[in-house]
Design a protein around this motif. Structure first.
Motif, short mmCIF file in Angstrom:
data_model
loop_
_atom_site.label_atom_id
_atom_site.label_comp_id
_atom_site.label_asym_id
_atom_site.label_seq_id
_atom_site.Cartn_x
_atom_site.Cartn_y
_atom_site.Cartn_z
N GLN A 71 15.03 39.32 -7.79
CA GLN A 71 15.50 37.96 -7.39
C GLN A 71 14.15 37.70 -6.73
O GLN A 71 14.28 36.58 -6.21
CB GLN A 71 16.85 38.27 -6.55
CG GLN A 71 17.92 38.11 -7.02
CD GLN A 71 19.10 38.75 -6.29
OE1 GLN A 71 18.87 38.57 -5.29
NE2 GLN A 71 20.28 38.98 -7.21
N HIS B 109 13.71 33.79 -5.29
CA HIS B 109 13.54 33.54 -3.89
C HIS B 109 12.42 32.71 -3.76
O HIS B 109 12.37 31.63 -2.83
CB HIS B 109 13.49 34.63 -2.73
CG HIS B 109 14.64 35.40 -3.07
ND1 HIS B 109 16.08 34.85 -3.20
CD2 HIS B 109 14.86 36.85 -2.82
CE1 HIS B 109 16.83 35.93 -2.87
NE2 HIS B 109 16.26 37.02 -3.00
N ARG C 298 13.64 29.93 -0.98
CA ARG C 298 14.55 30.65 -0.09
C ARG C 298 13.96 31.71 0.77
O ARG C 298 14.10 32.11 1.84
CB ARG C 298 15.74 31.63 -0.85
CG ARG C 298 16.92 31.86 0.26
CD ARG C 298 18.13 32.58 -0.66
NE ARG C 298 18.63 31.90 -1.49
CZ ARG C 298 19.28 32.27 -2.68
NH1 ARG C 298 18.98 33.61 -3.00
NH2 ARG C 298 19.60 31.56 -3.80
N LEU C 299 12.83 32.28 0.28
CA LEU C 299 11.82 33.28 0.89
C LEU C 299 11.38 32.65 2.11
O LEU C 299 11.44 33.24 3.04
CB LEU C 299 10.84 33.54 -0.08
CG LEU C 299 9.97 34.55 0.57
CD1 LEU C 299 10.76 36.02 0.64
CD2 LEU C 299 8.46 34.91 -0.11
N MET D 131 13.89 33.33 4.77
CA MET D 131 13.94 34.94 4.80
C MET D 131 12.93 35.23 5.85
O MET D 131 13.03 36.10 6.80
CB MET D 131 14.17 35.56 3.60
CG MET D 131 15.27 35.66 2.73
SD MET D 131 15.09 36.16 1.00
CE MET D 131 15.79 37.78 1.06
N VAL E 191 14.10 41.67 1.75
CA VAL E 191 13.84 41.41 0.05
C VAL E 191 14.13 42.62 -0.37
O VAL E 191 14.62 42.72 -1.60
CB VAL E 191 12.17 41.30 0.06
CG1 VAL E 191 11.63 41.27 -1.36
CG2 VAL E 191 11.96 39.73 0.55
#
Lengths: 277, 275
Positions: A100, A104, A109-110, A113, A124
Motif C-alpha cells: 500500500q 499512500h 496519505r503518507l 502518516m 507503514v
C-alpha cells in the motif's frame, strides 16, 4: 486509530506504547476482515490452491525422478511447507502494508502518516494485520507435520525453537527486500508491479538449494538471499545442515538486509517531496 | 461501407491512445519482464540438476534436457505475447468507479474498446520485453529448437493468436464479475492458479498421468498457453493437431458468447452509484 482502546497509546512510553498501538491496529484489522467474511474465505481458498499447486509440481517431478540433488521427495515437501509457512507469516504481518505504500504516496496519505507522533516506518510496516494469512499458516504446518512423519523425524525442543527463530530471520529477509522494492516506488513503478515481482522471488525460496550451482546460487544466497529463507530452517529441522556456517549466513544476511532496508528507507523519506505539492 | 471503415478508424484511435498511455508504464513492463525470467530460470536449472543425475540419454517422460528447456523457452514467448496483465484489474476498476457509464451512452462497444487497449498493451509489452527476453534466449540459445516444419510454424502462429483472443475474452468475463461482487481479485487468482498448472506453465502436461492429460485437453486451459508450443515442437501433429485447433476455436466461441451474455446481464444490474 481507534479511540476505545483501553490504554491511551499516547500516555505509555517506549516499546510498551508501540505494543499497545499495535494491539489496537490488530483489533482494527480483525474487525474489518470480519465485515467481509465471504472474501476472507475466498482468499483462504486462493492461498490453499496455490499451495496445493506447488506440491503438485513437486509430486509430478518426483514421479519421474527420485531425488533432486541430495533432496528426497518428503524433504522437498517439508521445504515447501516451511517456505509457505514463512511466506504466510510475512503476509500476515507485513505484505499488505508495504504494497500500500505507493498508494499512500500517490494519494498523499503518507504526509499525514509522517505527521503522526509515531515512527513512520512502524506505521507503514504494521498498520494492518492479515488474519487470513495466520490461518493459512496452519495448512503449511500440517504439510510440514505430514512430511516430518514420512521422514520419521524425531525433533527435540531445540529443533522447534531453532526452526522458529530461523523462520523469523526468513520473515525479516522477505520484509526488508520488499521494503527496499517499495521504497523504489517513491520514484517510479506502480505497486502491482513490484508486489507481482516479489511473488516471483517466492518461487525461488521454495526450491531446494542443492538444485542450484554457480552464479545463480551465489546471487540468490548473497545478493537476494531467497535460497536461505526457507532452506536453512528446513535443513536445520530435518538435520541436513552441512555446517553451522549455514545458520550463521542466514542470520548475517537477515541483518544485512534489515540494515540495507533501513538505509534505503531513510534515503527515500529524506528525499520525499509530497505527491500533490 | 463508410460506416464500416469508421468503425475501424474509431478503434484505431483507441489503440493509438492506448499505446500512449501504456508507454507511461514502460518501466513497469520492463520490471515485469525481468522478474518473469527468475522463476523460469529456476525451473530450467532445476531440470538441469535432475537430468545431470540421470544416465546419459535418459528421458523424463518424452523429454530429454534440451527438449525440456526449449519447451520452457517457448512457453516464455507465448506467455509474453498473449498474457493479460493489467486489463482485468482496469476493467473491474472501470465498473466499480462507474467509468463504464459513459460507454452506455457512446457509440462504442466496451468489449471492442477493451480489446483495442489489450492490443496496444501487448504491443508495448512485446517491444519492452524484447530486450530482457531476447538476451535470455540468446544466453540459452543452445537449447533453441527450430519449428518441426513450415506448416507447424504457421499453425502454431494461428493457434497463438487464438490463445491471445481466448486469454483476453476469459479475463474480460472474469473482470465483469465486478458487476456483482466487490472484489474480483480472488476469482481472477483462482482461475490464474488453474491456468498456471493446467495450462502447462509449470511443466509440460504430458508429464501427468495419461488419463489426466487427455481430460485436460477438453478444458480451455492448455489452449490458454501451451497448445501453440506443442504444435511448434511437433508434439501434436496431424489429426490430433486439427482436433486441438477445433477445440480451441470452440472454446473461443463459447468465451465470446459468455462475455456478451455476462456483459448484458451485468449492465442490467448496474446502477451507476453516484453517477
Amino acid at each position: 486509530m481507534r479511540k476505545e482502546t483501553r490504554i491511551s497509546p499516547l500516555i505509555e512510553t517506549g516499546w510498551k506504547r508501540y505494543l499497545s498501538i499495535y494491539a489496537a491496529l490488530c483489533q482494527n484489522s480483525i474487525m474489518r476482515d470480519m465485515q467481509f467474511k465471504v472474501n476472507f474465505v475466498l482468499w483462504l481458498i486462493v492461498e490453499l490452491l496455490w499451495f496445493g499447486l506447488q506440491i503438485t509440481f513437486i509430486s509430478v517431478i518426483y514421479s519421474h525422478t527420485d531425488h533432486i540433488g541430495s533432496w528426497s521427495r518428503y524433504e522437498v515437501i517439508f521445504l515447501i511447507g516451511a517456505a509457505n509457512f514463512i511466506q504466510q507469516l510475512f503476509h500476515a504481518v507485513f505484505l499488505n502494508n508495504i504494497t500500500q505504500l505507493s498508494e499512500h504516496i500517490r494519494t498523499g496519505r503518507l504526509d499525514f502518516m509522517l505527521l503522526l507522533p509515531v515512527n513512520p516506518r512502524f506505521l507503514v510496516s504494521l498498520r494492518t494485520m492479515d488474519l487470513g494469512s495466520y490461518v493459512s499458516t496452519l495448512a503449511a504446518i500440517a504439510v510440514m507435520v505430514y512430511a516430518g512423519i514420512q521422514l520419521e523425524l524425531q525433533p527435540g525442543i531445540v529443533h522447534f525453537v531453532g526452526f522458529a527463530m530461523m523462520s523469523v530471520c526468513g520473515v525479516m529477509i522477505h520484509y526488508s527486500l520488499m521494503l527496499i522494492l517499495a521504497s523504489i516506488s517513491f520514484w517510479t513503478i506502480k505497486a502491482e508491479g513490484f508486489a507481482w515481482g516479489y511473488y516471483n522471488l517466492f518461487n525461488v525460496a521454495r526450491l531446494p538449494d542443492a538444485a542450484f550451482k554457480g552464479g545463480f546460487k551465489a546471487f540468490f544466497t548473497f545478493a537476494i538471499p531467497m535460497l536461505l529463507v526457507a532452506n536453512i530452517p528446513t535443513k536445520f529441522f530435518i538435520q541436513k545442515l552441512q555446517s553451522p556456517m549455514e545458520i550463521l549466513s542466514l542470520i548475517m544476511m537477515a541483518g544485512a538486509c534489515l540494515l540495507a532496508s533501513e538505509i534505503m528507507w531513510r534515503f527515500a523519506i529524506k528525499h520525499y517531496t509530497s505527491a500533490s505539492s | 461501407m463508410i460506416k464500416f471503415w469508421n468503425g475501424w478508424i474509431k478503434y484505431g484511435h483507441v489503440i493509438n491512445v492506448g499505446i500512449q498511455n501504456t508507454l507511461a508504464y514502460r518501466m513497469n513492463f520492463l520490471f515485469r519482464a525481468v522478474f518473469t525470467l527468475i522463476p523460469l530460470l529456476a525451473n530450467i536449472l532445476l531440470w538441469k540438476t535432475i537430468f545431470s543425475d540421470k544416465a546419459e540419454g535418459d528421458m523424463v517422460g518424452t523429454y530429454n534436457l534440451s527438449q525440456m528447456v526449449s519447451y520452457y523457452l517457448l512457453i516464455l514467448i507465448v506467455n509474453s505475447m498473449t498474457a493479460v496483465n493489467e486489463d482485468d484489474w482496469q476493467i473491474a476498476a472501470d465498473i466499480r468507479n462507474g467509468v463504464i457509464s459513459q460507454f452506455l451512452l457512446k457509440p462504442m462497444d466496451y468489449l471492442a474498446f477493451r480489446f483495442s487497449l489489450f492490443l496496444a498493451n501487448r504491443l508495448i509489452y512485446i517491444l519492452v520485453a524484447t530486450i530482457p527476453v531476447g538476451l535470455f534466449l540468446l544466453w540459452q540459445r543452445n537449447y533453441w529448437t527450430a519449428p518441426v516444419s513450415m506448416e507447424a510454424l504457421m499453425l502454431s502462429i494461428l493457434s497463438l493468436s487464438l490463445t491471445g483472443l481466448l486469454q483476453f475474452l476469459i479475463s474480460f468475463t472474469m473482470a465483469l464479475l465486478a458487476f456483482w461482487v466487490l472484489e474480483v481479485a480472488t476469482f481472477i487468482f483462482i482461475l490464474y492458479a488453474f491456468e498456471y498448472i493446467a495450462g502447462g506453465h509449470l511443466f509440460p502436461l504430458d508429464l501427468l498421468p495419461n488419463w489426466l492429460e487427455t481430460m485436460l485437453y477438453w478444458t480451455p486451459f492448455p489452449y490458454l498457453l501451451s497448445f501453440p508450443v506443442l504444435i511448434y515442437l511437433g508434439r501434436v501433429e496431424g489429426q490430433a493437431m486439427w482436433n486441438g485447433i477445433i477445440v480451441q476455436t470452440v472454446w473461443l466461441v463459447i468465451a465470446f458468447l459468455t462475455a456478451r451474455f455476462v456483459w448484458n446481464r451485468g449492465i442490467r444490474s448496474y446502477t451507476a452509484v453516484g453517477g
